[in-house]
Design a protein around this motif. Structure first.
Motif, mmCIF file in Angstrom:
data_model
loop_
_atom_site.group_PDB
_atom_site.id
_atom_site.type_symbol
_atom_site.label_atom_id
_atom_site.label_comp_id
_atom_site.label_asym_id
_atom_site.label_seq_id
_atom_site.Cartn_x
_atom_site.Cartn_y
_atom_site.Cartn_z
ATOM 1 N N LEU A 1 0.858 -1.178 0.000
ATOM 2 C CA LEU A 1 0.000 0.000 0.000
ATOM 3 C C LEU A 1 0.897 1.232 0.000
ATOM 4 C CD1 LEU A 1 -2.935 1.185 0.403
ATOM 5 C CD2 LEU A 1 -2.353 1.302 2.840
ATOM 6 N N LEU A 2 0.642 2.154 -0.927
ATOM 7 C CA LEU A 2 1.471 3.352 -1.054
ATOM 8 C C LEU A 2 0.823 4.594 -0.458
ATOM 9 C CD1 LEU A 2 2.631 2.849 -4.771
ATOM 10 C CD2 LEU A 2 3.766 2.061 -2.677
ATOM 11 N N ASP A 3 -0.516 4.629 -0.463
ATOM 12 C CA ASP A 3 -1.221 5.832 -0.012
ATOM 13 C C ASP A 3 -2.694 5.487 0.141
ATOM 14 O OD1 ASP A 3 -1.757 8.479 0.634
ATOM 15 O OD2 ASP A 3 -1.704 9.214 -1.435
ATOM 16 N N ASP A 4 -3.434 6.316 0.851
ATOM 17 C CA ASP A 4 -4.893 6.184 0.909
ATOM 18 C C ASP A 4 -5.487 7.563 1.128
ATOM 19 O OD1 ASP A 4 -5.809 6.352 4.047
ATOM 20 O OD2 ASP A 4 -3.823 5.448 3.856
ATOM 21 N N PHE A 5 -6.701 7.760 0.625
ATOM 22 C CA PHE A 5 -7.372 9.059 0.763
ATOM 23 C C PHE A 5 -8.867 8.868 0.543
ATOM 24 C CE2 PHE A 5 -6.022 8.562 -3.641
ATOM 25 C CZ PHE A 5 -7.148 8.932 -4.374
ATOM 26 N N ARG A 6 -9.622 9.884 0.891
ATOM 27 C CA ARG A 6 -11.061 9.903 0.620
ATOM 28 C C ARG A 6 -11.337 10.979 -0.420
ATOM 29 N NH1 ARG A 6 -14.994 8.755 5.672
ATOM 30 N NH2 ARG A 6 -13.770 7.181 6.765
ATOM 31 N N MET A 7 -12.352 10.741 -1.232
ATOM 32 C CA MET A 7 -12.772 11.791 -2.168
ATOM 33 C C MET A 7 -14.297 11.775 -2.260
ATOM 34 S SD MET A 7 -11.907 10.349 -5.977
ATOM 35 C CE MET A 7 -12.739 8.902 -6.644
ATOM 36 N N ILE A 8 -14.846 12.898 -2.642
ATOM 37 C CA ILE A 8 -16.294 12.987 -2.797
ATOM 38 C C ILE A 8 -16.635 13.035 -4.282
ATOM 39 C CG2 ILE A 8 -16.359 15.521 -2.673
ATOM 40 C CD1 ILE A 8 -19.048 15.131 -1.079
ATOM 41 N N GLY A 9 -17.651 12.287 -4.660
ATOM 42 C CA GLY A 9 -18.118 12.260 -6.041
ATOM 43 C C GLY A 9 -19.620 12.414 -6.065
ATOM 44 N N GLU A 10 -20.210 12.279 -7.221
ATOM 45 C CA GLU A 10 -21.659 12.472 -7.337
ATOM 46 C C GLU A 10 -22.451 11.419 -6.585
ATOM 47 O OE1 GLU A 10 -23.031 10.722 -11.510
ATOM 48 O OE2 GLU A 10 -21.313 12.078 -11.747
ATOM 49 N N ASN A 11 -21.804 10.279 -6.236
ATOM 50 C CA ASN A 11 -22.503 9.217 -5.504
ATOM 51 C C ASN A 11 -22.165 9.186 -4.027
ATOM 52 O OD1 ASN A 11 -23.642 8.403 -7.917
ATOM 53 N ND2 ASN A 11 -22.011 6.939 -8.352
ATOM 54 N N GLY A 12 -21.367 10.159 -3.558
ATOM 55 C CA GLY A 12 -21.020 10.206 -2.138
ATOM 56 C C GLY A 12 -19.517 10.120 -1.912
ATOM 57 N N PHE A 13 -19.150 9.764 -0.673
ATOM 58 C CA PHE A 13 -17.742 9.656 -0.314
ATOM 59 C C PHE A 13 -17.187 8.284 -0.701
ATOM 60 C CE2 PHE A 13 -18.716 13.221 2.504
ATOM 61 C CZ PHE A 13 -17.561 13.989 2.375
ATOM 62 N N HIS A 14 -15.975 8.275 -1.231
ATOM 63 C CA HIS A 14 -15.321 7.033 -1.632
ATOM 64 C C HIS A 14 -13.954 6.934 -0.965
ATOM 65 C CE1 HIS A 14 -18.129 6.308 -5.057
ATOM 66 N NE2 HIS A 14 -18.176 7.637 -5.072
ATOM 67 N N MET A 15 -13.680 5.785 -0.350
ATOM 68 C CA MET A 15 -12.329 5.494 0.125
ATOM 69 C C MET A 15 -11.496 5.030 -1.061
ATOM 70 S SD MET A 15 -11.334 5.876 3.320
ATOM 71 C CE MET A 15 -10.038 4.644 3.485
ATOM 72 N N CYS A 16 -10.263 5.505 -1.140
ATOM 73 C CA CYS A 16 -9.370 5.138 -2.242
ATOM 74 C C CYS A 16 -8.044 4.629 -1.677
ATOM 75 C CB CYS A 16 -9.114 6.339 -3.148
ATOM 76 S SG CYS A 16 -10.619 7.039 -3.868
ATOM 77 N N LEU A 17 -7.578 3.502 -2.188
ATOM 78 C CA LEU A 17 -6.317 2.905 -1.760
ATOM 79 C C LEU A 17 -5.370 2.873 -2.950
ATOM 80 C CD1 LEU A 17 -8.446 1.964 0.348
ATOM 81 C CD2 LEU A 17 -7.181 -0.169 0.546
ATOM 82 N N VAL A 18 -4.139 3.277 -2.727
ATOM 83 C CA VAL A 18 -3.150 3.355 -3.791
ATOM 84 C C VAL A 18 -2.115 2.250 -3.593
ATOM 85 C CG1 VAL A 18 -1.465 4.818 -4.972
ATOM 86 C CG2 VAL A 18 -3.480 5.861 -3.885
ATOM 87 N N PHE A 19 -1.928 1.417 -4.631
ATOM 88 C CA PHE A 19 -1.025 0.269 -4.550
ATOM 89 C C PHE A 19 0.052 0.353 -5.627
ATOM 90 C CE2 PHE A 19 -5.072 -1.326 -2.887
ATOM 91 C CZ PHE A 19 -4.671 -1.955 -1.713
ATOM 92 N N GLU A 20 1.115 -0.416 -5.416
ATOM 93 C CA GLU A 20 2.092 -0.622 -6.472
ATOM 94 C C GLU A 20 1.394 -1.316 -7.641
ATOM 95 O OE1 GLU A 20 5.023 -3.731 -5.630
ATOM 96 O OE2 GLU A 20 3.737 -4.470 -4.009
ATOM 97 N N VAL A 21 1.878 -1.087 -8.845
ATOM 98 C CA VAL A 21 1.291 -1.722 -10.030
ATOM 99 C C VAL A 21 1.909 -3.098 -10.221
ATOM 100 C CG1 VAL A 21 1.021 -1.610 -12.520
ATOM 101 C CG2 VAL A 21 0.820 0.464 -11.164
ATOM 102 N N LEU A 22 1.052 -4.106 -10.295
ATOM 103 C CA LEU A 22 1.493 -5.464 -10.600
ATOM 104 C C LEU A 22 0.841 -5.885 -11.913
ATOM 105 C CD1 LEU A 22 1.212 -6.998 -7.006
ATOM 106 C CD2 LEU A 22 3.270 -6.163 -8.147
ATOM 107 N N GLY A 23 1.040 -7.136 -12.301
ATOM 108 C CA GLY A 23 0.460 -7.624 -13.539
ATOM 109 C C GLY A 23 -0.916 -8.213 -13.316
ATOM 110 N N PRO A 24 -1.382 -9.033 -14.255
ATOM 111 C CA PRO A 24 -2.696 -9.674 -14.124
ATOM 112 C C PRO A 24 -2.661 -10.743 -13.043
ATOM 113 C CG PRO A 24 -1.553 -10.528 -16.034
ATOM 114 C CD PRO A 24 -0.707 -9.407 -15.504
#
Length: 381
Positions: free
Chosen positions: A98-121
């Motif tokens: 896990l690299l980061d996390d934050f909350r954001m607000i959109g038209e459907n409400g509040f969303h938790m967001c988690l930021v990860f390293e990029v891996l493959g399929p």
């Protein structure tokens, strides 16, 4: 299909849904959305450019539905523990970062967001090319070593139960940049295409050489169902085919539940078929069928175990026989490997010897991750 339905709903009914991400959108003034990597029941995952650090990341945007934020916060807490313990133990390299996390607000409400390293399929994507015979055994062993090393780290160092080990939650990656780029090109394989491997029955346009397979590493991902060993969050864990017997029967569970799932994963990787693929019938549930299939393969559950568990009356009559099933078809694990999958008796016996201790009915007697890593089958070339 789900997205199309949502578009037809009145705006008031959007609350609790996915955030409608647009390519080029910037999250948290930092992460620019490039393309969608996946969409599930609880979240969408987007490949993003971290404009601050000039690198690509994967951003998991959870639905805004009530309760999702709390669940996501649990996942963040677990992942922060993983990050902390990684500094002390290299075994943690087999768990996604896990690299980061934050909350954001959109038209459907509040969303938790988690930021990860990029891996493959996922491993599921890769397995789609070997559906008839399973993956090559050297790759199976190497991948299982990495999964078990990751589980040892989670269980012993972090005191975490993953609770959802399955092919979809094991992600591929390559240390070599060209290999990683090739894997990234197939990230949407679960939706539109497959990882293509020469020699795996594909067309001449295949991109990934089968010789590259042993260069691919794996990491355990998605701790969204995980919990502390001393504080389980839910009685219902694990995806059905990989669900441990103690979970099926309502007993308290621990780290051995992950080992059961890993044994199911190992069988599926090596054969291309689920070890247990229960189906509901007219007079029995999917859980009933699951318990029946387990007994057919692994033998009668001792009454002292069966009747110590909370759901025993749901599955068993007083003598220990299964309710709703008058006739079972016993089979052995080596026999299944030999008869159904064409393994030699010697190879079948060796693999079964690795799997059976990880499928012990009594969780406290089940092989641990460390014991599985030392087994002769997995250490043999």
């Amino acid at each position: 299909m789900e997205e199309q339905v949502q578009e037809e709903m009145p705006p008031a009914q959007h609350t609790g849904g996915h955030h409608p991400v647009q390519e080029g959108e910037v999250f948290n003034t930092r992460y620019q959305a490039l393309r969608e990597l996946g969409c599930g029941a609880f979240a969408t995952v987007w490949l993003c450019q971290d404009m601050r650090r000039k690198k690509q990341v994967a951003v998991k945007v959870l639905k805004s539905r009530e309760g999702f934020a709390d669940t996501a916060q649990d996942e963040v807490t677990l992942l922060r523990c993983v990050n902390c313990m990684k500094k002390k133990d290299r075994a943690g390299e087999n768990i996604i970062s896990l690299l980061d996390d934050f909350r954001m607000i959109g038209e459907n409400g509040f969303h938790m967001c988690l930021v990860f390293e990029v891996l493959g399929p996922s491993l599921r994507c890769l397995m789609g090319n070997y559906t008839t015979q399973g993956l090559p055994l050297p790759f199976v062993k190497k991948s299982l070593q990495q999964v078990l090393t990751g589980l040892y780290f989670l269980h012993k160092r972090c005191r975490i139960i993953h609770a959802d080990i399955k092919p979809e939650n094991i992600l591929l990656y390559g240390h070599d940049k060209s290999l990683q780029r090739l894997l990234m090109d197939t990230l949407d394989c679960g939706q539109r295409t497959h990882v293509k491997l020469k020699g795996a029955g594909g067309d001449p346009g295949n991109q990934l050489e089968e010789s590259d397979l042993m260069s691919i590493e794996v990491k355990i991902a998605d701790l969204g169902s995980a919990c502390w060993t001393y504080k389980p969050f839910s009685k219902e864990i694990q995806t059905q085919p990989y669900r441990a017997l103690e979970v099926l029967l309502g007993l308290d569970y621990g780290t051995p539940a992950d080992i059961w799932s890993t044994a199911c994963l190992a069988f599926e990787m090596a054969t291309g078929e689920c070890l247990f693929d229960p189906q509901p019938g007219k007079y029995f549930s999917r859980d009933d069928d699951h318990v029946a299939r387990i007994i057919e393969l692994l033998g009668r559950i001792p009454p002292q175990i069966a009747f110590s568990w909370n759901k025993s009356t749901k599955f068993f009559s007083r003598p220990g026989a299964l309710l709703r099933f008058s006739r079972l078809c016993p089979r052995s694990l080596p026999g299944t490997l030999a008869d159904r999958h064409g393994w030699t008796p010697r190879a079948a016996a060796a693999f079964a010897a690795f799997l059976l201790p990880a499928l012990h009915y009594a969780p406290e007697r089940r092989a641990s991750a460390a014991q599985s890593l030392r087994h002769a089958w997995i250490t043999a070339p």
